[in-house]
Design a protein around this motif. Structure first.
Motif, PDB file in Angstrom:
ATOM      1  N   ALA A 165      13.838-101.783  12.665  1.00 54.45           N
ATOM      2  CA  ALA A 165      14.558-101.525  13.920  1.00 54.45           C
ATOM      3  C   ALA A 165      13.592-101.490  15.103  1.00 54.45           C
ATOM      4  CB  ALA A 165      15.318-100.202  13.824  1.00 54.45           C
ATOM      5  N   ALA A 166      12.352-101.066  14.831  1.00 55.76           N
ATOM      6  CA  ALA A 166      11.357-100.989  15.914  1.00 55.76           C
ATOM      7  C   ALA A 166      10.836-102.381  16.276  1.00 55.76           C
ATOM      8  CB  ALA A 166      10.198-100.089  15.494  1.00 55.76           C
ATOM      9  N   GLY A 167      11.112-103.365  15.413  1.00 54.97           N
ATOM     10  CA  GLY A 167      10.683-104.731  15.730  1.00 54.97           C
ATOM     11  C   GLY A 167       9.492-105.219  14.919  1.00 54.97           C
ATOM     12  N   ILE A 168       9.144-104.515  13.836  1.00 56.42           N
ATOM     13  CA  ILE A 168       8.056-104.999  12.966  1.00 56.42           C
ATOM     14  C   ILE A 168       8.644-106.077  12.046  1.00 56.42           C
ATOM     15  CG2 ILE A 168       6.374-104.402  11.169  1.00 56.42           C
ATOM     16  CD1 ILE A 168       5.590-102.875  13.560  1.00 56.42           C
ATOM     17  N   CYS A 169       8.194-107.298  12.238  1.00 54.75           N
ATOM     18  CA  CYS A 169       8.770-108.421  11.476  1.00 54.75           C
ATOM     19  C   CYS A 169       7.876-108.849  10.324  1.00 54.75           C
ATOM     20  CB  CYS A 169       8.987-109.627  12.392  1.00 54.75           C
ATOM     21  SG  CYS A 169       9.968-109.228  13.819  1.00 54.75           S
ATOM     22  N   ASN A 170       6.801-108.142  10.127  1.00 56.02           N
ATOM     23  CA  ASN A 170       5.860-108.505   9.072  1.00 56.02           C
ATOM     24  C   ASN A 170       5.442-107.221   8.360  1.00 56.02           C
ATOM     25  OD1 ASN A 170       3.873-109.584   7.483  1.00 56.02           O
ATOM     26  ND2 ASN A 170       2.713-110.536   9.162  1.00 56.02           N
ATOM     27  N   ILE A 171       6.061-106.980   7.206  1.00 53.75           N
ATOM     28  CA  ILE A 171       5.771-105.748   6.459  1.00 53.75           C
ATOM     29  C   ILE A 171       5.227-106.123   5.089  1.00 53.75           C
ATOM     30  CG2 ILE A 171       6.706-103.586   5.556  1.00 53.75           C
ATOM     31  CD1 ILE A 171       8.908-103.674   7.582  1.00 53.75           C
ATOM     32  N   SER A 172       4.170-105.428   4.705  1.00 53.77           N
ATOM     33  CA  SER A 172       3.597-105.613   3.376  1.00 53.77           C
ATOM     34  C   SER A 172       3.827-104.337   2.579  1.00 53.77           C
ATOM     35  CB  SER A 172       2.097-105.887   3.501  1.00 53.77           C
ATOM     36  OG  SER A 172       1.541-106.053   2.216  1.00 53.77           O
ATOM     37  N   PHE A 173       4.232-104.467   1.327  1.00 48.76           N
ATOM     38  CA  PHE A 173       4.399-103.295   0.451  1.00 48.76           C
ATOM     39  C   PHE A 173       3.274-103.305  -0.588  1.00 48.76           C
ATOM     40  CE2 PHE A 173       9.250-102.218   0.441  1.00 48.76           C
ATOM     41  CZ  PHE A 173       9.235-102.098   1.819  1.00 48.76           C
ATOM     42  N   ASP A 174       2.660-102.153  -0.793  1.00 48.52           N
ATOM     43  CA  ASP A 174       1.682-102.000  -1.881  1.00 48.52           C
ATOM     44  C   ASP A 174       2.368-101.364  -3.087  1.00 48.52           C
ATOM     45  OD1 ASP A 174      -0.298-102.775  -0.170  1.00 48.52           O
ATOM     46  OD2 ASP A 174      -1.318-100.842  -0.089  1.00 48.52           O
ATOM     47  N   LEU A 175       2.071-101.883  -4.260  1.00 47.06           N
ATOM     48  CA  LEU A 175       2.483-101.209  -5.500  1.00 47.06           C
ATOM     49  C   LEU A 175       1.239-100.989  -6.355  1.00 47.06           C
ATOM     50  CD1 LEU A 175       5.678-102.975  -6.959  1.00 47.06           C
ATOM     51  CD2 LEU A 175       5.562-100.806  -5.715  1.00 47.06           C
ATOM     52  N   ILE A 176       1.246 -99.919  -7.152  1.00 43.76           N
ATOM     53  CA  ILE A 176       0.136 -99.696  -8.086  1.00 43.76           C
ATOM     54  C   ILE A 176       0.666 -99.794  -9.508  1.00 43.76           C
ATOM     55  CG2 ILE A 176      -1.634 -98.089  -8.908  1.00 43.76           C
ATOM     56  CD1 ILE A 176      -1.769 -96.894  -6.140  1.00 43.76           C
ATOM     57  N   ALA A 177       0.050-100.697 -10.284  1.00 40.01           N
ATOM     58  CA  ALA A 177       0.396-100.826 -11.702  1.00 40.01           C
ATOM     59  C   ALA A 177      -0.537 -99.926 -12.497  1.00 40.01           C
ATOM     60  CB  ALA A 177       0.241-102.274 -12.155  1.00 40.01           C
ATOM     61  N   GLY A 178       0.050 -99.048 -13.319  1.00 33.83           N
ATOM     62  CA  GLY A 178      -0.787 -98.195 -14.162  1.00 33.83           C
ATOM     63  C   GLY A 178      -0.752 -96.732 -13.767  1.00 33.83           C
ATOM     64  N   LEU A 179       0.180 -96.334 -12.901  1.00 40.41           N
ATOM     65  CA  LEU A 179       0.271 -94.908 -12.534  1.00 40.41           C
ATOM     66  C   LEU A 179       0.711 -94.095 -13.751  1.00 40.41           C
ATOM     67  CD1 LEU A 179       2.097 -95.082  -9.057  1.00 40.41           C
ATOM     68  CD2 LEU A 179      -0.292 -94.442  -9.473  1.00 40.41           C
ATOM     69  N   PRO A 180       0.290 -92.841 -13.830  1.00 42.22           N
ATOM     70  CA  PRO A 180       0.742 -91.997 -14.945  1.00 42.22           C
ATOM     71  C   PRO A 180       2.271 -92.006 -15.048  1.00 42.22           C
ATOM     72  CG  PRO A 180      -0.925 -90.846 -13.661  1.00 42.22           C
ATOM     73  CD  PRO A 180      -0.622 -92.130 -12.932  1.00 42.22           C
ATOM     74  N   HIS A 181       2.770 -92.039 -16.253  1.00 43.05           N
ATOM     75  CA  HIS A 181       4.211 -92.044 -16.591  1.00 43.05           C
ATOM     76  C   HIS A 181       4.885 -93.390 -16.362  1.00 43.05           C
ATOM     77  CE1 HIS A 181       4.098 -87.790 -17.321  1.00 43.05           C
ATOM     78  NE2 HIS A 181       3.686 -87.550 -16.084  1.00 43.05           N
ATOM     79  N   GLN A 182       4.146 -94.402 -15.907  1.00 43.14           N
ATOM     80  CA  GLN A 182       4.789 -95.699 -15.674  1.00 43.14           C
ATOM     81  C   GLN A 182       5.157 -96.336 -17.023  1.00 43.14           C
ATOM     82  OE1 GLN A 182       2.456 -98.762 -13.483  1.00 43.14           O
ATOM     83  NE2 GLN A 182       3.779 -98.116 -11.796  1.00 43.14           N
ATOM     84  N   THR A 183       6.336 -96.910 -17.083  1.00 45.83           N
ATOM     85  CA  THR A 183       6.784 -97.603 -18.291  1.00 45.83           C
ATOM     86  C   THR A 183       7.243 -99.006 -17.893  1.00 45.83           C
ATOM     87  OG1 THR A 183       9.079 -96.925 -17.964  1.00 45.83           O
ATOM     88  CG2 THR A 183       7.687 -95.443 -19.286  1.00 45.83           C
ATOM     89  N   THR A 184       7.461 -99.845 -18.874  1.00 44.55           N
ATOM     90  CA  THR A 184       7.954-101.195 -18.589  1.00 44.55           C
ATOM     91  C   THR A 184       9.236-101.113 -17.758  1.00 44.55           C
ATOM     92  OG1 THR A 184       7.071-101.857 -20.719  1.00 44.55           O
ATOM     93  CG2 THR A 184       8.586-103.393 -19.675  1.00 44.55           C
ATOM     94  N   GLU A 185      10.112-100.146 -18.113  1.00 45.36           N
ATOM     95  CA  GLU A 185      11.405-100.033 -17.415  1.00 45.36           C
ATOM     96  C   GLU A 185      11.202 -99.552 -15.971  1.00 45.36           C
ATOM     97  OE1 GLU A 185      10.834 -98.659 -20.516  1.00 45.36           O
ATOM     98  OE2 GLU A 185      11.759-100.434 -21.412  1.00 45.36           O
ATOM     99  N   SER A 186      10.345 -98.533 -15.813  1.00 46.28           N
ATOM    100  CA  SER A 186      10.189 -97.995 -14.448  1.00 46.28           C
ATOM    101  C   SER A 186       9.476 -99.014 -13.559  1.00 46.28           C
ATOM    102  CB  SER A 186       9.440 -96.654 -14.455  1.00 46.28           C
ATOM    103  OG  SER A 186       8.071 -96.826 -14.743  1.00 46.28           O
ATOM    104  N   TRP A 187       8.561 -99.780 -14.146  1.00 45.51           N
ATOM    105  CA  TRP A 187       7.848-100.807 -13.365  1.00 45.51           C
ATOM    106  C   TRP A 187       8.813-101.919 -12.956  1.00 45.51           C
ATOM    107  CZ3 TRP A 187       3.950-101.507 -10.358  1.00 45.51           C
ATOM    108  CH2 TRP A 187       3.403-102.787 -10.134  1.00 45.51           C
ATOM    109  N   GLN A 188       9.649-102.332 -13.896  1.00 49.24           N
ATOM    110  CA  GLN A 188      10.644-103.363 -13.592  1.00 49.24           C
ATOM    111  C   GLN A 188      11.559-102.893 -12.454  1.00 49.24           C
ATOM    112  OE1 GLN A 188      10.803-106.412 -14.934  1.00 49.24           O
ATOM    113  NE2 GLN A 188      12.534-106.923 -13.610  1.00 49.24           N
ATOM    114  N   SER A 189      11.927-101.631 -12.533  1.00 48.79           N
ATOM    115  CA  SER A 189      12.813-101.084 -11.511  1.00 48.79           C
ATOM    116  C   SER A 189      12.104-101.050 -10.145  1.00 48.79           C
ATOM    117  CB  SER A 189      13.252 -99.694 -11.982  1.00 48.79           C
ATOM    118  OG  SER A 189      13.805 -98.999 -10.958  1.00 48.79           O
ATOM    119  N   SER A 190      10.814-100.667 -10.129  1.00 47.93           N
ATOM    120  CA  SER A 190      10.062-100.675  -8.858  1.00 47.93           C
ATOM    121  C   SER A 190      10.004-102.081  -8.281  1.00 47.93           C
ATOM    122  CB  SER A 190       8.632-100.153  -9.063  1.00 47.93           C
ATOM    123  OG  SER A 190       8.614 -98.747  -9.132  1.00 47.93           O
ATOM    124  N   LEU A 191       9.762-103.073  -9.151  1.00 43.44           N
ATOM    125  CA  LEU A 191       9.693-104.452  -8.663  1.00 43.44           C
ATOM    126  C   LEU A 191      11.036-104.885  -8.075  1.00 43.44           C
ATOM    127  CD1 LEU A 191       7.662-106.111 -11.581  1.00 43.44           C
ATOM    128  CD2 LEU A 191       6.891-105.848  -9.215  1.00 43.44           C
TER     129      LEU A 191
END
Ligand code: SF4
Length: 394
Positions: A165-191
Motif C-alpha cells: 500500500a505504501a508503494g513498495i513494488c519490489n519485495i524480497s522474502f527470506d526463508l531459512i531451511a533447517g530451523l528447529p522443529h521444521q518438518t517436510t510438511e511445515s516447510w512445504q506450507s511455508s513455501l
C-alpha cells in the motif's frame, strides 16, 4: 549514458548493527541497545559518508573506484535496519546524495515484519527506498518462537500489504531451511504461503548455527535447550532446499544464484555486484568494502566505531590488497554461485592461467557442467555446493 553508468556503477552498503532481541542461532556483531544509541550511530555513519575521501586517505585505502563513480544501489543491512526511525534512514540517504553522484536504481531496506507500520512504510518510500528485503524466515509460529524471532506468522500477513500500500513494488522474502522443529510438511506450507503472497524475489538460506550463539553452544554440549534436539539434519536441509527449487520454479521464479530466486527483471542489483566482483563501499560498524584492488572492513563494535569517527579516525580493522591469486579464487568462488556460470576462457585469458585441470575432475564427478567455455554448478548438486567449492579450492 547507460554505458557510462554500467562502467562506473558503485554500490553502497550501510550496516545497522541493532536488533530487538538476539535470535538463538545468531552471533553476529549486533546489539540490543536503547533507542537513544541510534542517533549518535546515524550521526557517525553520516560523518563517515560525508568525509569518506579524507578517512580513506588517512587509513591507507586507495578507493580508486571513486573515480567517475555513480552510486546506483544502496543496501541497508543488519541487524535490523527497519528499527531505525525513518528520519534516520532519510538522513543517511540524503548524505549519500550529497557526497556522491547518485542515480539510484535500487535502494533496499532489510525489514523485520514486526517493525513495519503504515506511517513508517510511507516515510521509507518518501526517503527513496524502493525495495524491502523482508525477514520472514518461516510461516510456522512454533519455528519462529524456537529460533527466538520477534515476529509471528500473523505479522507477515499484516506487514506485507502495508508495504504494498505504501508503494513498495519490489519485495524480497527470506526463508531459512533447517530451523528447529521444521518438518517436510511445515516447510512445504511455508513455501506455499510465501508463493501466495507473491514477492518479486526470494532468498532461501540453509540454517547456519554460529558456534558462539546460544543454540550453537547448546548443540556443542549435546543439550536440548533452545530446541537443540529438534534441529533438522543435513539430509533434511538438502531436501528442503530441493523442495524450494521445485516450488519456486513452478511459481515462475528464476533461480539465479545459489540462495536467490527472482521474477524476471527483479534480481538484486546490489547483491549481483558482490558476485560479479564490482566495487562497493560499506559504511558503519563492521561494514565491508571492495574497491577492485583492496578489501577492508570497519571495526565491528558500534561504540568503538562511533568514538573513532567522532575523533576523526576511520576504524579500519582489516585492509588487504587483493592479489592476482586471490582475485582468481574469488572469480571462481563468487562466479560459480551464479547459475549462469563462469566464462572459463575469459578468466584464463585475464589471469593467464589454465583451468582445465581444476574443472575436469569436477565435471567427471558430475558436480559441474561444461558447455563450451561456460562452466556452471550442476542443478541437482546445488544443495551440496559447499562440497564443490571445497574440491575446487584444493
Ligand atoms: S539473525 Fe538477524 S535479527 Fe536475529 S539477532 Fe541475528 S542479526 Fe539480529
Amino acid at each position: 549514458m547507460l554505458e557510462f553508468l554500467a562502467m562506473n556503477s558503485l554500490g553502497i552498503y550501510v550496516q545497522v548493527p541493532f536488533c530487538q532481541t538476539k535470535c538463538t542461532y545468531c552471533n553476529f556483531h549486533t546489539g540490543v541497545v536503547a533507542r537513544e544509541r541510534f542517533a549518535p550511530y546515524v550521526g557517525a555513519v553520516c560523518s563517515e559518508i560525508h568525509g569518506h575521501e579524507g578517512f580513506y586517505a588517512s587509513a591507507g585505502v586507495r578507493a580508486e573506484c571513486l573515480r567517475d563513480a555513480v552510486v546506483d544501489t544502496v543496501y541497508f543491512g543488519g541487524g535490523t535496519p527497519s528499527l531505525l526511525e525513518s528520519r534516520h534512514l532519510q538522513q543517511i540517504i540524503d548524505e549519500i546524495r550529497g557526497a556522491f553522484v547518485a542515480e539510484f536504481a535500487e535502494v533496499t531496506l532489510e525489514a523485520d515484519p514486526e517493525t513495519v507500520e503504515e506511517e513508517k512504510a510511507a516515510a521509507w518510500v518518501r526517503a527513496g527506498i524502493n525495495r524491502v528485503s523482508f525477514g520472514v524466515q518461516s510461516f510456522s509460529d512454533k519455528e519462529l518462537a524456537a529460533a527466538g524471532r520477534m515476529h509471528r506468522r500473523a505479522d507477515i500477513f499484516r506487514a506485507a500489504p502495508l508495504l504494498r500500500a505504501a508503494g513498495i513494488c519490489n519485495i524480497s522474502f527470506d526463508l531459512i531451511a533447517g530451523l528447529p522443529h521444521q518438518t517436510t510438511e511445515s516447510w512445504q506450507s511455508s513455501l506455499e504461503e510465501l508463493i501466495a503472497l507473491g514477492p518479486e524475489h526470494v532468498s532461501v538460506y540453509l540454517l547456519e548455527v554460529d558456534e558462539g550463539s546460544r543454540l550453537g553452544k547448546e548443540l556443542l554440549r549435546g543439550g536440548v535447550r533452545y530446541s537443540a534436539g529438534a534441529v533438522p539434519g543435513e539430509d533434511d536441509m538438502a531436501e528442503f532446499y530441493e523442495m524450494a527449487q521445485e516450488a519456486l520454479r513452478r511459481a515462475g521464479y528464476r533461480h539465479y544464484e545459489i540462495s536467490n530466486w527472482a521474477k524476471p527483471g527483479f534480481e538484486s542489483k546490489h547483491n549481483l555486484k558482490y558476485w560479479r566482483r564490482e566495487p562497493y563501499l560499506g559504511f558503519g560498524a563492521g561494514a565491508h568494502s571492495f574497491s577492485g584492488t583492496q578489501r577492508w572492513a570497519n571495526a565491528h563494535d558500534a561504540a568503538e566505531y562511533v568514538r573513532a569517527i567522532e575523533s576523526g579516525r576511520l576504524p579500519v580493522e582489516q585492509l588487504e590488497e587483493v592479489t592476482a591469486e586471490r582475485a582468481l579464487e574469488e572469480e571462481l568462488f563468487l562466479g560459480l554461485r551464479q547459475l549462469v556460470g563462469i566464462d572459463v576462457g575469459k578468466i584464463e585469458r585475464e589471469y593467464g592461467v589454465a583451468l582445465a585441470r581444476r574443472f575436469d575432475p569436477l565435471t567427471l564427478a558430475g558436480l559441474v557442467e561444461r558447455e563450451g567455455n561456460v562452466v556452471r554448478l550442476a542443478e541437482e548438486k546445488l544443495s551440496v555446493s559447499n562440497e564443490v567449492f571445497v574440491e575446487l579450492m584444493k
